[in-house]
Design an enzyme around this catalytic site. Sequence first.
Site, PDB file in Angstrom:
ATOM      1  N   LYS A 218       0.876  -1.170   0.000  1.00 10.25           N
ATOM      2  CA  LYS A 218       0.000   0.000   0.000  1.00 10.25           C
ATOM      3  C   LYS A 218       0.922   1.233   0.000  1.00 10.25           C
ATOM      4  CE  LYS A 218      -4.172   1.665   0.305  1.00 10.25           C
ATOM      5  NZ  LYS A 218      -5.022   1.736  -0.864  1.00 10.25           N
ATOM      6  N   ASP A 269      -5.204  -2.918  -2.609  1.00  5.04           N
ATOM      7  CA  ASP A 269      -6.661  -2.925  -2.826  1.00  5.04           C
ATOM      8  C   ASP A 269      -7.026  -3.527  -4.186  1.00  5.04           C
ATOM      9  OD1 ASP A 269      -6.086   0.522  -2.468  1.00  5.04           O
ATOM     10  OD2 ASP A 269      -5.989  -0.512  -4.373  1.00  5.04           O
ATOM     11  N   ASP A 293      -1.752 -11.441   5.991  1.00  2.00           N
ATOM     12  CA  ASP A 293      -2.786 -12.055   6.818  1.00  2.00           C
ATOM     13  C   ASP A 293      -4.123 -12.038   6.071  1.00  2.00           C
ATOM     14  OD1 ASP A 293      -3.950 -13.158   9.009  1.00  2.00           O
ATOM     15  OD2 ASP A 293      -4.051 -11.314  10.175  1.00  2.00           O
TER      16      ASP A 293
END
Length: 405
Positions: A218, A269, A293
């Site tokens: 990100k 995303d 995760d």
Amino acid sequence: MRSELKISFEEDRLVVPDRPVIPYIEGDGIGTDIWRASARVIDHAVASCWQGDRQITWKEVLAGEKAFNQTGQWLPQETIDAFQEYRVGIKGPLTTPVGEGIRSLNVALRHRLDLYACVRPVRYFTGVPSPVKEPQKVDMVVFRENTEDVYAGLELESGKDETKRLMDHLSSEYGWHIRPDSGIGIKPISKSGSDRLIKSAIEYAIAHQRRSVTLVHKGNIQKFTEGAFRKWGYQLAKEAYPDRTVTWEELDGAALPEDKILIKDTIADIFFQQALTRPGDFEVIATMNLNGDYISDALAAQVGGVGMAPGANINYEKGYALFEATHGTAPKYAGLDKVNPSSLILSGAMMLDHMGWSEAARRIESGLEKAFISKRVTYDLARLMDCAEEVSCSAFAELVCGYMA
Ligand code: NAP
């Protein structure tokens, strides 16, 4: 003198005797059921490949509730010592003790053995019910960094004195002004930690003839942590693997050469969308702890869910590896001989691959696939299949053994 029974690590390679001792943690809750079923399948695969010339000597070590009941400790030092001594081990799920010093036994084990790479293969087996249209295109291996990120971060609670002191410092030194009732979280991502994880992913891709490694981050928002992970990844590929890796820019529209691995990156995303709509575009994923995760469970859902997803925690520099079921202890099913043992069985297959006993690993996969196709499966899969017959955990293990070639 090196014991013939211990797996050793020499010149960066595992040396595996024909009868290695392998420590195991049975696990809490459903652990007893799935461990019994898994050991049966793993032993059967090894015996059917080598007719007694190779055999695992299992050594039980304690952790979790069983350890607490017998020794008063949740994670006895002898257990850590055994994994260090024998290098390769396997474990069932463990209860997270409530109100104890150890936040999570799994995190403690990873931390104490510095198992920095969490490796989660996600592939489809014919016959397994899936919520996506083309699950057969899902064949990825996630390398999740295991020691940093928010899991090694600092959190300060809203309204506390220490939080206010940090806010004052951040305001005066960095001109960072935030709402006074904020909580604060800080996370570390290091170059050395990122490098060793990304190196493991690239080396895995080279060893297993995979075509690409995707850095998932990100970095558009978190430039000096997640963005740095991306930058260090490209840098490492260029400096350490100049003859084996290539980027989109370097390809400049040309086809990917047979001997090269494509290093690319994706923002987290859009990765979640593309992993669903174009899973065939991804092979090896390298990412940080929290993204990893989310990603591993989301991908597992495409190929049968947590009851099916295997995992390993590995330190490739020291040769330590701990294979594990990725789901929890599912206490409501404890002792009912009901749940799906495939996660731990497939973790066992990963372990056999890691030991170089791949023939046995392929037999396990083949036996499992035939069992899924037969539609005689545990409750979790049976409830999603038409005309399936529900079988118990132990009966499923027997079926898998029977189906092994
Ligand atoms: P969980 O034990 O994974 O169970 C959640 C649900 O997942 C179960 O109710 C069941 O769904 C399904 N499930 C899990 N394992 C399955 C299997 N082998 N076969 C079929 N279905 C399976 O998660 P949890 O209830 O959140 O956690 C329980 C305890 O486990 C906690 O103490 C937690 O800390 C611990 N935990 C340990 C680990 C680990 O050791 N690696 C990982 C996660 C959680 P249905 O109800 O739909 O049948």
